[in-house]
Motif scaffolding. Structure first.
Motif: not given
Lengths: 259, 259
Positions: A172-175, A204-205, A208, A221-222, A225, B27, B30, B38, B193-198, B200-201, B203-205
């Motif tokens: 899974k993608f990680n930050l 972009h990441l 920002c 981030s997952s 945590r 979640e 990508l 998933y 509950e958003v515990n998913c780096d994709a 989060r990423g 959203r940052h984008l």
């Protein structure tokens, strides 16, 4: 303009065009599960596993370890460690030293006084797997914030296509890996052809993230945590500090050594 | 505080805790190549293919199409179209109407005067494939900037886990689908509950895209480059305009219909 100077002018334009079209490519692979989509033949692949495999490898080699042998399983780690004089076995599962191994997966565990001249046999999950998946690259090197600048300088000099490979977390993608890839893209993009949305997204990441306050950015981030539940906040802060260990680790055979 | 009111206080705390831990998950996947990571069982899966399948589906249904039948191949599209009265066949390959089909893959091709009451048999590559890959979801709905607000309102009401599925481009991460996913995460995160780096990423984008100037942000993307070579700039600008077509398309059997 004389015919001669005109010819020189055309040659200059031609040379400029050649230079532009001949830029090597820079791409980012966000997960080992996507690696098959990229052409790694003849390229330099940068393995990125910020929390914490590639950070630990970078720190250990900069602190004088002779080499690091990355292995997939705890049993392989024990067997190889037993057969090698002057070696240390290391690896964690669920935030603790794995049963049968001597040391953990923290870059802070390997100061010069401890690791110098030794071979570190290291088992990790995500980073090691990606490293073993890459088959036909010209070169496999190790990236982490700890060696960011020296790695970028090295890559700029090679004139080869580059793939930044994020180890991710169980595919899974990680930050944190993507953020580091973005930091590299930010530094190298002027010299490479970047026609890869994953590279753009990573950049972009990075842009920002507020520059150098990586740990603040990564607190949501997952991985942060998960690892902070094991009390590893200091480890993670160390792992995202730029340029503490200016060395470029490279895979040679089955070992990673400092270039 | 009387025992009774104290009990009420505890119940309130307990209820608040339950409410917090019982938030459904949100979640982001990508790429279809990561879908297996998933758990879609019982979840709502939102299919996202901004350029241009899900934008065209949204536009056509809002403009009165009775349904859209998504099919994988041109030959299936021709066969189904031939067997259905009052249907249109549509699909593109390399930016042109595919041989044997009647219409293209642009949301602008399907105004009310043309599409109302008809069934659109549409073949696309990435979006259709992802849609057919999802097996056990409670519901599959269609997301695009064109229906952003109404989709988010709908998702907020369902109290189910949500997976935002980016169709991507031949399994590679793309910016436009991820940007849209980020816009949805931005709007829904308070209730999930958003515990998913994709997620989060994404959203940052979205946050660093400068709000609503999506097309400017996307001009440096692989898909924009590819489609603008076919002269499809106006199409793309249309596809990233929020809320032009407030309808929620949902898969029912083999057809997509407006809820």
């Amino acid at each position: 303009m004389s015919p001669r100077s005109n010819g020189g002018f055309l040659i200059t334009i031609f040379a400029a065009t050649m230079t532009r079209t001949e830029k090597p490519s820079l791409e980012v692979c966000l997960s080992p599960a996507l690696l098959h989509l990229y052409d790694t033949k003849g390229a330099i692949v940068v393995i990125i596993d910020i929390f914490r495999a590639t950070s630990t490898i970078t720190a250990a080699l900069h602190n004088g370890a002779e080499s690091v042998i990355p292995v997939a399983s705890v049993s392989d780690c024990i067997a190889i460690g037993a057969s090698l004089p002057n070696s240390l076995t290391a690896g964690e599962r669920d935030g603790k030293v794995a049963e049968g191994l001597q040391h953990g997966n923290s870059p802070l565990e390997y100061p010069t006084s401890f690791v110098s001249g030794k071979t570190l046999v290291l088992t990790t999950t995500n980073g090691t797997r990606l490293l073993h998946m890459v088959q036909d690259a010209a070169e496999i090197v190790i990236g982490s914030f700890l060696n960011l600048s020296v790695l970028c300088e090295y890559l700029l000099k090679q004139d080869k296509n580059i793939l930044l490979g994020c180890a991710s977390w169980k595919d899974k993608f990680n930050l944190e890996d993507t953020l580091f890839a973005g930091a590299v893209v930010h530094r190298l993009q002027h010299a490479f052809e970047v026609n890869c949305d994953a590279a753009r997204g990573a950049r972009h990441l990075y842009n920002c993230s507020g520059g150098d306050h990586f740990i603040e950015f990564l607190k949501d981030s997952s991985h942060y945590r998960r690892l902070s539940a094991f009390g590893l906040e200091r480890d993670m802060e160390y792992c995202v500090t730029a340029d503490l260990h200016p060395v470029v680790p490279r895979l040679q055979g089955d070992r990673i050594v400092a270039i």
